[in-house]
Write an enzyme that holds these catalytic residues in place. Structure first.
Site, PDB file in Angstrom:
ATOM      1  N   TYR A 193       0.557  -5.779  11.105  1.00  0.00           N
ATOM      2  CA  TYR A 193       1.373  -5.960  10.308  1.00  0.00           C
ATOM      3  C   TYR A 193       2.074  -4.744   9.745  1.00  0.00           C
ATOM      4  O   TYR A 193       2.974  -4.701   9.413  1.00  0.00           O
ATOM      5  CB  TYR A 193       0.419  -6.685   8.754  1.00  0.00           C
ATOM      6  CG  TYR A 193       1.048  -7.393   7.711  1.00  0.00           C
ATOM      7  CD1 TYR A 193       2.029  -8.552   7.902  1.00  0.00           C
ATOM      8  CD2 TYR A 193       1.082  -6.694   6.828  1.00  0.00           C
ATOM      9  CE1 TYR A 193       2.992  -8.723   6.408  1.00  0.00           C
ATOM     10  CE2 TYR A 193       1.850  -6.747   5.776  1.00  0.00           C
ATOM     11  CZ  TYR A 193       2.962  -7.830   5.507  1.00  0.00           C
ATOM     12  OH  TYR A 193       3.943  -8.316   4.197  1.00  0.00           O
TER      13      TYR A 193
ATOM     14  N   LYS B 149       6.541  -3.979   9.468  1.00  0.00           N
ATOM     15  CA  LYS B 149       7.211  -3.442   7.749  1.00  0.00           C
ATOM     16  C   LYS B 149       7.687  -1.954   7.795  1.00  0.00           C
ATOM     17  O   LYS B 149       8.504  -1.377   7.621  1.00  0.00           O
ATOM     18  CB  LYS B 149       5.869  -3.484   6.758  1.00  0.00           C
ATOM     19  CG  LYS B 149       5.666  -5.374   6.332  1.00  0.00           C
ATOM     20  CD  LYS B 149       6.899  -6.220   6.392  1.00  0.00           C
ATOM     21  CE  LYS B 149       6.117  -7.492   6.318  1.00  0.00           C
ATOM     22  NZ  LYS B 149       7.379  -8.432   5.555  1.00  0.00           N
TER      23      LYS B 149
END
Length: 245
Positions: free
Chosen positions: A150, A154
């Protein structure tokens, strides 16, 4: 400060629930014609029933070709919010799995590029400029345990957004990111429902709380609007000071 999106068409991905749903409703209340995109037909149907100036497109953003076809069908778009994201399973670095990587990057990065290419090509052809806001995260700038993939998506999204801002600025198309801390949507609860884990994060936020959905929506609305006409290429933390510590 009055903000209006009258006569604007705004496309929002991940609009069936959470931040995307709240954003779509706010934009519609400000006069925008909203195109709400999600893979959840049920969520889109209930959203359209609430707000008459919201049109819907149901598509799985991880499917490149189907997504391009669906977004092209939306017609001219003045503003774009890439909000859809895949909540990567919590895995330590050593346990990170290829299927988690593939799905996370397909939705959190690849789909942003895909949707934006289609929308921005139309903006350039019409020569009226536009605004794009990408939903990133504090996880792009701070390492979080069990968030290897994750955090990676990002971080990649932030840099993709900067390059977009650089290349699209000459066409009067602004591209910015908002980078929230934990927001207790359904996706937020996947990682932070455990009080012990939540308290460890809260202890690092000077304001002592997680973000509310409307606080993220407020920032996105501002960056989309003409009030932010000289803001381009930023990553805006909405984190109560987390990244300042």
């Amino acid at each position: 400060m009055e903000i209006s999106f009258a006569s604007k068409r705004v496309l929002v991905t991940g609009a069936a629930k959470g931040i995307g749903r709240a954003l779509a409703k706010r934009l519609a209340s400000y006069g925008a014609e909203v195109v709400a995109v999600s893979r959840s037909k049920e969520g889109l149907d209930s959203l359209a029933a609430e707000m008459k100036n919201i049109k819907t497109i149901c598509v799985d953003l991880s499917d490149w070709d189907a997504t391009r076809k669906a977004i092209k069908s939306a017609g001219a778009i003045d503003c774009l919010v890439n909000n859809a994201a895949y909540a990567t399973p919590l895995e330590s670095f050593l346990d990170a799995k290829p299927e988690s990587f593939d799905m996370s990057f397909a939705v959190n990065v690849k789909a942003v590029i895909n949707v934006s290419q289609v929308v921005v090509e139309g903006m350039i052809q019409r020569k009226k400029g536009g605004s794009v806001v990408n939903l990133s995260s504090q996880a792009s700038q701070a390492a979080l345990p069990q968030h290897t993939i994750y955090c990676g998506t990002k971080g990649a999204l932030d840099m993709v957004s900067r390059v977009m801002a650089l290349e699209l600025g000459p066409h009067n198309i602004r591209v910015n990111c908002v980078n929230p801390t934990v927001v207790m949507t359904d996706m937020g609860r996947v990682g932070w429902a455990d009080p012990e884990k939540a308290n460890s994060m809260l202890a690092k936020i000077p304001l002592g709380r997680f973000a509310e959905v409307d606080e993220v929506v407020d920032a996105v609305i501002y960056l989309l609007s003409d009030k932010a006409s000289m803001i381009n290429g930023v990553t805006l933390p909405i984190d109560g000071g987390f990244l300042a510590t």
